[in-house]
Design an enzyme around this catalytic site. Structure first.
Site, PDB file in Angstrom:
ATOM      1  N   GLY A 133      -0.679   2.720  -6.899  1.00 14.74           N
ATOM      2  CA  GLY A 133      -1.851   3.495  -6.525  1.00 14.74           C
ATOM      3  C   GLY A 133      -3.165   2.801  -6.805  1.00 14.74           C
ATOM      4  O   GLY A 133      -4.225   3.311  -6.457  1.00 14.74           O
ATOM      5  N   SER A 134      -3.130   1.609  -7.414  1.00 12.35           N
ATOM      6  CA  SER A 134      -4.391   0.957  -7.793  1.00 12.35           C
ATOM      7  C   SER A 134      -5.121   0.392  -6.576  1.00 12.35           C
ATOM      8  O   SER A 134      -4.503  -0.093  -5.635  1.00 12.35           O
ATOM      9  CB  SER A 134      -4.113  -0.171  -8.801  1.00 12.35           C
ATOM     10  OG  SER A 134      -3.158  -1.082  -8.294  1.00 12.35           O
ATOM     11  N   ASP A 135      -6.449   0.486  -6.623  1.00 11.22           N
ATOM     12  CA  ASP A 135      -7.270  -0.074  -5.549  1.00 11.22           C
ATOM     13  C   ASP A 135      -8.578  -0.567  -6.149  1.00 11.22           C
ATOM     14  O   ASP A 135      -8.757  -0.551  -7.374  1.00 11.22           O
ATOM     15  CB  ASP A 135      -7.480   0.953  -4.423  1.00 11.22           C
ATOM     16  CG  ASP A 135      -8.257   2.192  -4.874  1.00 11.22           C
ATOM     17  OD1 ASP A 135      -9.350   2.024  -5.457  1.00 11.22           O
ATOM     18  OD2 ASP A 135      -7.783   3.318  -4.625  1.00 11.22           O
ATOM     19  N   ASN A 169     -11.714   1.250  -0.176  1.00 11.55           N
ATOM     20  CA  ASN A 169     -11.981   2.320  -1.144  1.00 11.55           C
ATOM     21  C   ASN A 169     -13.437   2.383  -1.611  1.00 11.55           C
ATOM     22  O   ASN A 169     -13.726   2.499  -2.805  1.00 11.55           O
ATOM     23  CB  ASN A 169     -11.014   2.239  -2.328  1.00 11.55           C
ATOM     24  CG  ASN A 169      -9.589   2.594  -1.921  1.00 11.55           C
ATOM     25  OD1 ASN A 169      -8.825   1.715  -1.528  1.00 11.55           O
ATOM     26  ND2 ASN A 169      -9.245   3.871  -1.956  1.00 11.55           N
ATOM     27  N   GLU A 183     -10.840  10.352   3.594  1.00  9.67           N
ATOM     28  CA  GLU A 183     -10.116  10.905   2.440  1.00  9.67           C
ATOM     29  C   GLU A 183     -11.068  11.413   1.367  1.00  9.67           C
ATOM     30  O   GLU A 183     -10.681  12.244   0.557  1.00  9.67           O
ATOM     31  CB  GLU A 183      -9.139   9.879   1.860  1.00  9.67           C
ATOM     32  CG  GLU A 183      -9.784   8.691   1.194  1.00  9.67           C
ATOM     33  CD  GLU A 183      -8.752   7.691   0.660  1.00  9.67           C
ATOM     34  OE1 GLU A 183      -8.276   6.868   1.449  1.00  9.67           O
ATOM     35  OE2 GLU A 183      -8.437   7.756  -0.536  1.00  9.67           O
ATOM     36  N   ALA A 234      -2.695  10.080   2.876  1.00 13.21           N
ATOM     37  CA  ALA A 234      -1.643  10.650   2.027  1.00 13.21           C
ATOM     38  C   ALA A 234      -1.383   9.728   0.852  1.00 13.21           C
ATOM     39  O   ALA A 234      -2.278   8.997   0.426  1.00 13.21           O
ATOM     40  CB  ALA A 234      -0.382  10.919   2.831  1.00 13.21           C
ATOM     41  N   GLY A 235      -0.155   9.732   0.342  1.00 16.14           N
ATOM     42  CA  GLY A 235       0.115   9.071  -0.931  1.00 16.14           C
ATOM     43  C   GLY A 235      -0.074  10.114  -2.015  1.00 16.14           C
ATOM     44  O   GLY A 235       0.206  11.294  -1.811  1.00 16.14           O
ATOM     45  N   LYS A 276      -0.398  -1.133   5.164  1.00 19.33           N
ATOM     46  CA  LYS A 276      -1.794  -1.190   4.742  1.00 19.33           C
ATOM     47  C   LYS A 276      -1.883  -1.904   3.404  1.00 19.33           C
ATOM     48  O   LYS A 276      -1.007  -1.742   2.557  1.00 19.33           O
ATOM     49  CB  LYS A 276      -2.386   0.218   4.628  1.00 19.33           C
ATOM     50  CG  LYS A 276      -3.890   0.244   4.466  1.00 19.33           C
ATOM     51  CD  LYS A 276      -4.452   1.646   4.672  1.00 19.33           C
ATOM     52  CE  LYS A 276      -4.235   2.522   3.454  1.00 19.33           C
ATOM     53  NZ  LYS A 276      -4.651   3.905   3.706  1.00 19.33           N
ATOM     54  N   ASP A 333      -7.909  -1.432   3.253  1.00 16.32           N
ATOM     55  CA  ASP A 333      -8.599  -0.285   2.663  1.00 16.32           C
ATOM     56  C   ASP A 333      -9.481  -0.756   1.506  1.00 16.32           C
ATOM     57  O   ASP A 333      -8.980  -1.300   0.519  1.00 16.32           O
ATOM     58  CB  ASP A 333      -7.543   0.702   2.144  1.00 16.32           C
ATOM     59  CG  ASP A 333      -8.131   1.997   1.645  1.00 16.32           C
ATOM     60  OD1 ASP A 333      -9.365   2.114   1.563  1.00 16.32           O
ATOM     61  OD2 ASP A 333      -7.341   2.918   1.338  1.00 16.32           O
ATOM     62  N   ASP A 365      -7.819  14.723   4.589  1.00 16.35           N
ATOM     63  CA  ASP A 365      -7.015  14.828   3.373  1.00 16.35           C
ATOM     64  C   ASP A 365      -6.678  16.306   3.176  1.00 16.35           C
ATOM     65  O   ASP A 365      -7.542  17.168   3.356  1.00 16.35           O
ATOM     66  CB  ASP A 365      -7.816  14.298   2.182  1.00 16.35           C
ATOM     67  CG  ASP A 365      -7.032  14.345   0.885  1.00 16.35           C
ATOM     68  OD1 ASP A 365      -6.564  13.275   0.444  1.00 16.35           O
ATOM     69  OD2 ASP A 365      -6.882  15.432   0.315  1.00 16.35           O
ATOM     70  N   GLU A 424     -10.692   0.574   6.169  1.00 17.03           N
ATOM     71  CA  GLU A 424     -10.781   1.962   5.696  1.00 17.03           C
ATOM     72  C   GLU A 424     -11.793   2.078   4.556  1.00 17.03           C
ATOM     73  O   GLU A 424     -11.840   1.208   3.687  1.00 17.03           O
ATOM     74  CB  GLU A 424      -9.385   2.364   5.219  1.00 17.03           C
ATOM     75  CG  GLU A 424      -9.263   3.764   4.638  1.00 17.03           C
ATOM     76  CD  GLU A 424      -7.792   4.126   4.429  1.00 17.03           C
ATOM     77  OE1 GLU A 424      -6.950   3.745   5.275  1.00 17.03           O
ATOM     78  OE2 GLU A 424      -7.479   4.769   3.413  1.00 17.03           O
ATOM     79  N   LYS A 463      -4.677  -2.928   0.107  1.00 17.23           N
ATOM     80  CA  LYS A 463      -5.970  -2.699  -0.524  1.00 17.23           C
ATOM     81  C   LYS A 463      -6.743  -4.013  -0.528  1.00 17.23           C
ATOM     82  O   LYS A 463      -6.153  -5.085  -0.680  1.00 17.23           O
ATOM     83  CB  LYS A 463      -5.769  -2.192  -1.958  1.00 17.23           C
ATOM     84  CG  LYS A 463      -5.023  -0.858  -2.043  1.00 17.23           C
ATOM     85  CD  LYS A 463      -5.820   0.275  -1.439  1.00 17.23           C
ATOM     86  CE  LYS A 463      -5.117   1.619  -1.601  1.00 17.23           C
ATOM     87  NZ  LYS A 463      -5.885   2.718  -1.032  1.00 17.23           N
TER      88      LYS A 463
END
Ligand SMILES: [Mg+2]
Length: 429
Positions: free
Chosen positions: A21-23, A248, A298, A349-350, A216, A246, A321, A271, A218
């Site tokens: 989940g890290s970005d 973020n 999101e 999502a995620g 995708k 992405d 989202d 993104e 990051k």
């Protein structure tokens, strides 16, 4: 049936330990759910809903859900659902709590949990998955679930009804198609920013073997490492696979344009290139980085921001989202707006539970609202589905249409024992 009470649960999974989940903006997320259960006077029937956070502050969402619950508890389900737009307006217009938003931040995340729980209860009470409950509504009934305040300059309820009516005769064929083929998806799980190169390579190979065609990654730490990451994924996946990136929200507008132009060609979209609130900044980036296209949503707090993103030609992909917006009512508003402006919806999502919810949203979009799969793909991440009694399932790179009644939010009992913060076994030990 009457809603008798609520309980909330602060649930946190220790994902920061693996960097899943890290970005670029969120280096150490602990994927969390502010989870709500609506109890009723019917034995065994509950409404389950949640909003997603990434750790600290999840408790604030739980407290806010409890504060907003006065608008739901003690009321008959029929009364709540007979005027869903009114129910939503009552929650979002709480005369004191709205000061903390309005329609953004903790108060709106909590609104999502509560509203999603009402939809879950409604769907279970009629024995249908949420997507089917919505798709079985008449165009007038569906539009009546939406609060059109602040939207009518872009789209009127009558225009929305007309759009939905055009799709009515062909709904059944699209449902049959999705049940046969699933809904197109892409996977994010190979490209978390904290993963080393050998792990990215191994995951790409594994996911390609599972049938994934769209990936995708990051980006946003350094141009050099982003170029390297994209080249590594291309080496493993080949040029025929779709690849998105992405950021973020980490870039300034000029920085975004300069950075994106230096990335290897062939990216389908960039993104969240800048602040989620910067409508005109997104429009400027979009005009400057073609043929790379721009996706965001999101962190778009409400339907008004989506309206402006669409009115300003600022996005190519609309990434709703399920929990950032105030629950399914507002998601429906954005689906209609996006279809009205001809922009494809590719939900974010995620997280925890987001895949479980967006699979319903994408089915609703195709069956009832846009009636198109063109250029659409819904995000999928492969972790934390084991928490759910009816987890989202992806097969050959596509979501399998969910069949269980409700909004797919039921959790296994062990989840509460293990992930409750701070007393659960995962945290207390
Ligand atoms: Mg994203």
């Amino acid at each position: 049936m009457r809603v008798m009470g609520i309980t909330t649960h602060d649930l946190r999974a220790p994902t920061s330990r693996t960097l899943a989940g890290s970005d670029a903006a969120h280096a150490d997320p602990d994927y969390s759910a502010a989870y709500v259960v609506l109890t009723t006077d019917v034995d065994g029937l509950v409404g389950e809903g949640m909003t997603f956070t990434i750790g600290r502050g999840n408790d604030l969402c739980c407290r806010m859900i409890e504060a907003l619950a006065v608008h739901v508890v003690g009321r008959d389900l029929d009364e709540l659902t007979a005027d869903m737009a009114g129910t939503w307006r009552a929650i979002t217009s709480d005369s004191q709590l709205r000061w903390l938003g309005p329609e953004k931040g903790v108060v709106h995340l909590a609104t999502a949990a509560l509203v999603n729980a009402v939809w879950d209860l409604w769907a279970k009470s009629v024995g249908k998955p949420v997507w089917q409950l919505v798709c079985d509504l008449s165009p007038e009934e569906l539009v009546a679930c939406i609060d059109f305040r602040y939207l009518s300059d872009a789209m009127t309820p009558a225009q929305a009804v007309d759009m939905l009516r055009r799709n009515e005769p062909t709904k059944a064929a699209r449902i049959a198609e999705l049940r046969r083929d699933g809904y197109p998806a892409y996977i994010t799980s190979a490209g978390w920013l904290g993963y080393p190169e050998d792990k990215v390579r191994a995951l790409c190979r594994e996911m390609r073997a599972e049938g994934w065609q769209s990936f995708k990654t990051k980006v946003g730490i350094s141009v050099e490492s982003d170029i390297r990451r994209i080249e590594v994924m291309r080496e493993e996946l080949g040029d025929d696979i779709q690849l998105m990136a992405d950021a973020n929200q980490v870039w300034d507008v000029p920085e975004a344009i300069d950075w994106i132009r230096q990335l290897p060609s062939g990216l389908r979209w960039i993104e969240e290139p800048t602040s989620p609130d910067d409508v005109l900044g997104h429009a400027e980036i979009r005009a400057a980085v073609r043929p790379v296209r721009v996706a965001t949503g999101e962190h778009a707090a409400n339907r008004v921001l989506f309206k402006q993103l669409l009115q300003a030609d600022a996005i190519d992909y609309c990434q709703v989202d399920a929990c950032r917006l105030g629950g399914l009512n507002e998601v429906l508003a954005v689906l209609l707006l996006a279809a009205h402006f001809g922009v494809p919806v590719c939900p974010h999502a995620g997280g925890i539970g987001l895949c479980e919810m967006v699979q319903h949203i994408s089915v609703i979009d195709y069956v009832a609202v846009s009636a198109s799969l063109e250029d659409r793909t819904t995000e999928y991440a492969s972790h934390l589905h084991e928490l759910f009694v009816h987890p989202a399932v992806a097969r050959d790179g596509r979501y399998v249409v969910p069949d269980a009644p409700g909004y797919s939010m039921a959790l296994h009992p062990w989840v509460f024992e293990r992930y409750t913060w701070p007393g659960g076994s995962e945290w207390a030990g």
